[in-house]
Design a protein around this motif. Structure first.
Motif, PDB file in Angstrom:
ATOM      1  N   ILE A  17     -31.233 -38.767 -26.716  1.00 27.46           N
ATOM      2  CA  ILE A  17     -30.127 -39.717 -26.909  1.00 27.46           C
ATOM      3  C   ILE A  17     -29.009 -39.079 -27.732  1.00 27.46           C
ATOM      4  CG2 ILE A  17     -29.504 -41.916 -28.000  1.00 27.46           C
ATOM      5  CD1 ILE A  17     -32.211 -43.012 -27.088  1.00 27.46           C
ATOM      6  N   ASP A  18     -29.375 -38.237 -28.691  1.00 26.04           N
ATOM      7  CA  ASP A  18     -28.342 -37.526 -29.462  1.00 26.04           C
ATOM      8  C   ASP A  18     -27.490 -36.666 -28.518  1.00 26.04           C
ATOM      9  OD1 ASP A  18     -26.920 -36.582 -31.686  1.00 26.04           O
ATOM     10  OD2 ASP A  18     -28.309 -34.920 -32.013  1.00 26.04           O
ATOM     11  N   ALA A  19     -28.171 -35.932 -27.629  1.00 29.00           N
ATOM     12  CA  ALA A  19     -27.434 -35.083 -26.679  1.00 29.00           C
ATOM     13  C   ALA A  19     -26.513 -35.935 -25.796  1.00 29.00           C
ATOM     14  CB  ALA A  19     -28.421 -34.300 -25.814  1.00 29.00           C
ATOM     15  N   SER A  74     -25.232 -38.742 -26.561  1.00 26.07           N
ATOM     16  CA  SER A  74     -24.142 -39.198 -27.408  1.00 26.07           C
ATOM     17  C   SER A  74     -23.061 -38.112 -27.543  1.00 26.07           C
ATOM     18  CB  SER A  74     -24.745 -39.567 -28.765  1.00 26.07           C
ATOM     19  OG  SER A  74     -23.770 -40.005 -29.623  1.00 26.07           O
ATOM     20  N   HIS A  75     -23.478 -36.858 -27.623  1.00 21.45           N
ATOM     21  CA  HIS A  75     -22.492 -35.772 -27.716  1.00 21.45           C
ATOM     22  C   HIS A  75     -21.611 -35.716 -26.467  1.00 21.45           C
ATOM     23  CE1 HIS A  75     -25.466 -33.663 -30.638  1.00 21.45           C
ATOM     24  NE2 HIS A  75     -24.786 -34.629 -31.219  1.00 21.45           N
ATOM     25  N   SER A  76     -22.254 -35.778 -25.294  1.00 26.16           N
ATOM     26  CA  SER A  76     -21.445 -35.684 -24.067  1.00 26.16           C
ATOM     27  C   SER A  76     -20.583 -36.919 -23.871  1.00 26.16           C
ATOM     28  CB  SER A  76     -22.349 -35.466 -22.852  1.00 26.16           C
ATOM     29  OG  SER A  76     -22.656 -34.096 -22.778  1.00 26.16           O
ATOM     30  N   VAL A 107     -18.905 -42.928 -33.183  1.00 24.38           N
ATOM     31  CA  VAL A 107     -20.353 -43.195 -33.136  1.00 24.38           C
ATOM     32  C   VAL A 107     -21.080 -42.326 -34.173  1.00 24.38           C
ATOM     33  CG1 VAL A 107     -22.426 -43.123 -31.704  1.00 24.38           C
ATOM     34  CG2 VAL A 107     -20.262 -43.845 -30.701  1.00 24.38           C
ATOM     35  N   HIS A 108     -20.792 -41.033 -34.196  1.00 28.39           N
ATOM     36  CA  HIS A 108     -21.461 -40.174 -35.182  1.00 28.39           C
ATOM     37  C   HIS A 108     -21.091 -40.588 -36.616  1.00 28.39           C
ATOM     38  CE1 HIS A 108     -23.360 -37.646 -32.257  1.00 28.39           C
ATOM     39  NE2 HIS A 108     -23.799 -36.815 -33.190  1.00 28.39           N
ATOM     40  N   ALA A 109     -19.815 -40.932 -36.819  1.00 27.11           N
ATOM     41  CA  ALA A 109     -19.398 -41.334 -38.179  1.00 27.11           C
ATOM     42  C   ALA A 109     -20.119 -42.605 -38.616  1.00 27.11           C
ATOM     43  CB  ALA A 109     -17.884 -41.546 -38.220  1.00 27.11           C
ATOM     44  N   ASP A 167     -33.453 -41.983 -37.821  1.00 26.76           N
ATOM     45  CA  ASP A 167     -33.305 -40.674 -37.200  1.00 26.76           C
ATOM     46  C   ASP A 167     -31.887 -40.510 -36.604  1.00 26.76           C
ATOM     47  OD1 ASP A 167     -35.473 -38.588 -36.148  1.00 26.76           O
ATOM     48  OD2 ASP A 167     -33.802 -38.802 -34.728  1.00 26.76           O
ATOM     49  N   HIS A 168     -31.338 -39.311 -36.707  1.00 21.53           N
ATOM     50  CA  HIS A 168     -29.944 -39.077 -36.276  1.00 21.53           C
ATOM     51  C   HIS A 168     -29.675 -39.552 -34.835  1.00 21.53           C
ATOM     52  CE1 HIS A 168     -26.115 -37.121 -35.639  1.00 21.53           C
ATOM     53  NE2 HIS A 168     -26.619 -36.443 -34.619  1.00 21.53           N
ATOM     54  N   GLY A 169     -30.525 -39.137 -33.903  1.00 20.75           N
ATOM     55  CA  GLY A 169     -30.296 -39.507 -32.495  1.00 20.75           C
ATOM     56  C   GLY A 169     -30.453 -41.000 -32.279  1.00 20.75           C
ATOM     57  N   ALA A 203     -29.922 -43.331 -34.463  1.00 22.94           N
ATOM     58  CA  ALA A 203     -28.765 -44.012 -35.060  1.00 22.94           C
ATOM     59  C   ALA A 203     -27.610 -44.063 -34.060  1.00 22.94           C
ATOM     60  CB  ALA A 203     -28.343 -43.281 -36.345  1.00 22.94           C
ATOM     61  N   ASN A 204     -27.360 -42.947 -33.388  1.00 16.89           N
ATOM     62  CA  ASN A 204     -26.290 -42.931 -32.388  1.00 16.89           C
ATOM     63  C   ASN A 204     -26.636 -43.857 -31.222  1.00 16.89           C
ATOM     64  OD1 ASN A 204     -24.962 -40.932 -33.846  1.00 16.89           O
ATOM     65  ND2 ASN A 204     -25.957 -39.273 -32.738  1.00 16.89           N
ATOM     66  N   GLY A 205     -27.912 -43.806 -30.812  1.00 15.45           N
ATOM     67  CA  GLY A 205     -28.349 -44.606 -29.665  1.00 15.45           C
ATOM     68  C   GLY A 205     -28.196 -46.089 -29.919  1.00 15.45           C
TER      69      GLY A 205
HETATM   70 ZN    ZN Z   1     -25.546 -35.662 -33.028  1.00 17.38          ZN
END
Ligand code: ZN
Ligand code: NAP
Length: 365
Positions: free
Chosen positions: A191-193, A195-197, A261-263, A275-277, A279-281
């Motif tokens: 999900i982190d990946a 979120s990046h794209s 989203v990352h902020a 977890d980082h991913g 949180a974005n998800g």
């Molecule tokens: Zn990330």
């Protein structure tokens, strides 16, 4: 058309890539500091493969294996002191985003006696040591980015170093190392990946050359997330696709940076230990809803072959029960995210403070 494409990292992607390419480690010196988390690098074979390759090339090595998740400024300073004491010529980061990001900061601090402010400025008096990256999660793309994200207790948040000088010089991607990941980390990092794209594609800095990378990784990750809703770990073919897609997504954010989203995710990690991913998800569905109507959101959904609601259902199924946020936490996290002016300005429609608050409220409803 106007763009700059800049990935100064040599990328080698294959099974057994370390043993097949030990000579690729040769140009960086005669002593390496290897940086890992506490356990996983020893369990998945990556540490053994790197030390065998270094031995074969007559490169000495010293291990620092105390990198925690979301590494702190204190830990990277401690490791940099070891790098100096050991007279390391280069740093090898093995692990998820935490050891890879730590390796970059250690590379800076090993050659620069600087305060925190200068560290985060991204402008260093002396060139950082070269960094070699061996990712063992399929998520952050840190192996191809110029970012190092550290926990900075002084501001009670996470903070990024961004500098072209910390791009890894070499990244060795072997999908076999990701096969020991547990299900939750597999999901969160995928999900982190994504979120990046998604964020890169919806960023003001998206360019023609980057968009195909974003859409290709979104397509692979959408397919993989649907597969993961069955609750089973991926087969080795899917693992390979996930590592490829997370690398593509890393190349995307290396050019675009991340958005709101990352902020918004950083205070969730700092204060709630999410977890980082993940949180974005938790935020992504409401973020896409906020930008709904944009033709770019439609392209993202069509690459994933999902409607917006199906995407929301998929994410809900994968992330399970949501954490609860109090009104005070929502106010604090909104204020923290609002201070990330760069991320706000980089979002294709910059959200107001009220928009951010609404995304938090609806995401945790
Ligand atoms: Zn990330
Ligand atoms: P991580 O924090 O590096 O690792 C999470 C957990 O997974 C750790 O317990 C780790 O164990 C374990 N692990 C790693 N590889 C494993 C494997 N192959 N098998 C079994 N367990 C394994 O997680 P991450 O999500 O990859 O990284 C998150 C960090 O990256 C955050 O700090 C985030 O801010 C940062 N990030 C950076 C960028 C960038 O561009 N630089 C982009 C996005 C996110 P051990 O501790 O034992 O190794």
């Amino acid at each position: 058309m106007e763009f700059i494409y800049n990935i100064p990292t040599k990328i080698i992607f294959s099974r057994n890539c370390i043993s097949k390419n030990s000579e690729a480690l040769k140009p960086y010196g005669t002593k390496a500091l290897i940086v890992t988390g506490k356990k996983s690098a020893k369990l998945n074979g990556s540490y053994k493969d790197i030390t065998s390759a270094l031995d074969k090339e007559n490169i000495k090595h010293h291990l620092f294996d105390r990198i925690e998740a979301n590494p702190s400024v204190e830990t990277v300073r401690e490791a940099a002191a070891e790098a100096r004491a050991e007279r390391a010529d280069f740093i090898i980061g093995i692990g998820g985003g935490s050891p890879l990001d730590a390796a970059k900061a250690i590379a800076v601090l090993a050659s620069n006696d600087i305060d925190d402010e200068t560290l985060f400025s991204g402008i260093f008096p002396v060139k950082p040591l070269p960094v070699v990256a061996v990712p063992t999660t399929a998520g952050t793309g840190s192996e191809v980015t110029p970012y190092s994200i550290l926990t900075y207790n002084k501001i009670r948040n996470k903070k990024s170093i961004s500098s072209e000088s910390i791009f890894p010089v070499l990244s060795l991607l072997d999908p076999a190392y990701t096969e020991t990941l547990n299900f939750a980390t597999t999901v969160n990092t995928a999900i982190d990946a994504l979120s990046h794209s998604v964020e890169g594609y919806l960023s003001k800095r998206a360019t023609a050359v980057i968009e195909p990378f974003a859409l290709e990784s979104i397509k692979i990750l959408g397919r993989s997330l649907k597969f993961l809703t069955a609750g089973e770990n991926p087969d080795s073919g899917t693992r390979e696709q996930l590592l490829y897609a997370s690398m593509l997504a890393g190349i995307v954010i290396a050019h675009t940076g991340t958005t709101i989203v990352h902020a918004m995710g950083y205070p969730l990690t700092y204060y709630k230990d999410i977890d980082h991913g993940k949180a974005n998800g938790l935020l992504m569905y409401e973020f896409l809803k906020f930008l709904k109507g944009s033709s770019r959101v439609e392209k993202i959904l069509s690459a994933m072959e999902m409607t917006l609601d199906q995407f929301g259902e998929t994410i809900d199924a994968l992330l399970g029960e949501k954490e609860k946020l109090s009104d005070e936490e929502i106010a604090l996290f909104t204020a923290t995210a609002e201070s990330a002016q760069k991320n706000i300005a980089n979002t294709s429609i910059p959200p107001s403070g009220n928009d951010i608050r609404e995304i938090f409220i609806k995401s945790f409803r």
